[in-house]
Scaffold this active site. Sequence first.
Site, PDB file in Angstrom:
ATOM      1  N   CYS A  67      46.561 -27.117  -9.603  1.00 41.66           N
ATOM      2  CA  CYS A  67      46.225 -28.823  -9.905  1.00 41.66           C
ATOM      3  C   CYS A  67      47.042 -29.741  -8.983  1.00 41.66           C
ATOM      4  CB  CYS A  67      46.012 -28.973 -11.495  1.00 41.66           C
ATOM      5  SG  CYS A  67      47.100 -30.365 -11.973  1.00 41.66           S
ATOM      6  N   CYS A  70      49.826 -31.638 -10.819  1.00 38.63           N
ATOM      7  CA  CYS A  70      50.729 -30.783 -11.287  1.00 38.63           C
ATOM      8  C   CYS A  70      51.655 -30.309 -10.030  1.00 38.63           C
ATOM      9  CB  CYS A  70      50.051 -29.613 -12.035  1.00 38.63           C
ATOM     10  SG  CYS A  70      48.878 -30.064 -13.271  1.00 38.63           S
TER      11      CYS A  70
END
Length: 430
Positions: A67, A70
């Site tokens: 992600c 992230c």
Amino acid sequence: MKLVIVAALAVVVIGAVALKKGKTPTESNTSAATAAAPAPGGGSEAKAGLGSTAKLPKLIDLGADKCIPCKMMAPILEEMKKEYAGRMQVEFIDVWKNPDAGKQYGIEMIPTQIFYDAEGKERFRHVGFFGKEDILGKWKELGVDVSGGKAAAGIVRETPVAADTRPRESVCFMCDGDVNAKTKTVVKGQSEQRVLCGPHCYLIYLSSIVGADPQAEEAKVSVTDWASGNLVAATAATYLYGMDAKGRPTIKAFANKEAATKEQQSSPANLLPWDVLRSKELATRCAFCDRAVYPEDACGVKFGTTHGYGCCTHCSMGVAARLKQDIEVEAKDGLTGELIRVKTLDGQIASLEPATAVAWFGQKKDAEGKWASAGCFKQGFFVNDGNLQKWLEARPAMTGRQISIAQALADKMKLSPEQIAKACKLGECK
Ligand SMILES: [Zn+2]
Ligand SMILES: [Zn+2]
């Protein structure tokens, strides 16, 4: 397993990724300021599980390696893990590889950061990207000390070390620099006149007036004739537009063209009438405050595929606020010119190189005695606080305070479009 599949299909265009079907990431577009609602049930279980082992404050980031927000958090967490070893625990849990953890902590979106104090009590949750300065700021707000007594001093200077004793007519109204008698530029107001160090500062001045009528404004300006030292109307002068050794433009004004042509033989430069000089000077503007700027003096700002400039370090941060876009800034250390690179994500600092870089917020007391920005020429970024210290030693009249670069960005991000429109404008800048 269902949770994993849904998560893998989620489109990563916003700050956080929804983990459960049916839960739309309604608040993730404002992830910067949005605290996640406490998770039903899950949070307290996790808390209980941690309480027995944790002796240090602990930060857990629940995310996934694929992600985007992230991924941007990963190097920040790695750095903090090392830098705060022995003072704070930092842990990353990949909830796509370990879906049970997502349930255990009761999270619905990634990344989610959970802050536990030394007693193992959950104190705060944040959803979306959260930068280093934001994490440290949150600990501070929570009253949890992770500094280990190494708290950054933070320079504050509310009174000048030495007063500026230069006569007013020898100080540039715009940049505060010394006025060279050969380039002195004067703007006649109704009751007073303003002295500027040269035509460049005048054109910055002009670009800082809200709704200026150029013809009316220009009628008030006089420049110094390089040959005789006399003041002449700016619009009637001829200009020699050259370049110094560093590639920064130089401007010499002449009352008559012959003298300019003569000077041109000894120093290569272009001969320009006022209106060409003006349009040349006004062609490059600060992407935050619209002031005229020389790239040599400015911060490079990249947004999308476009390159622009911030006229000062703080304005460069403002580009993220004005355009509501992620930016990459290349600022120069105010003392040494060393590069400082800042990347933003969703209005927060995503990366800072070097990590020790700090900002100086030049401030002065306004007419009402309140502290206000001292303007673009009094701001700066530095690779470390030692450089800031040295820079201040050379500027005894300077007042203001050291702030973090995250704070410099946050100050800009909270401005409304109306405030941005007035930013750095004469008589409007607050
Ligand atoms: Zn100036
Ligand atoms: Zn600016």
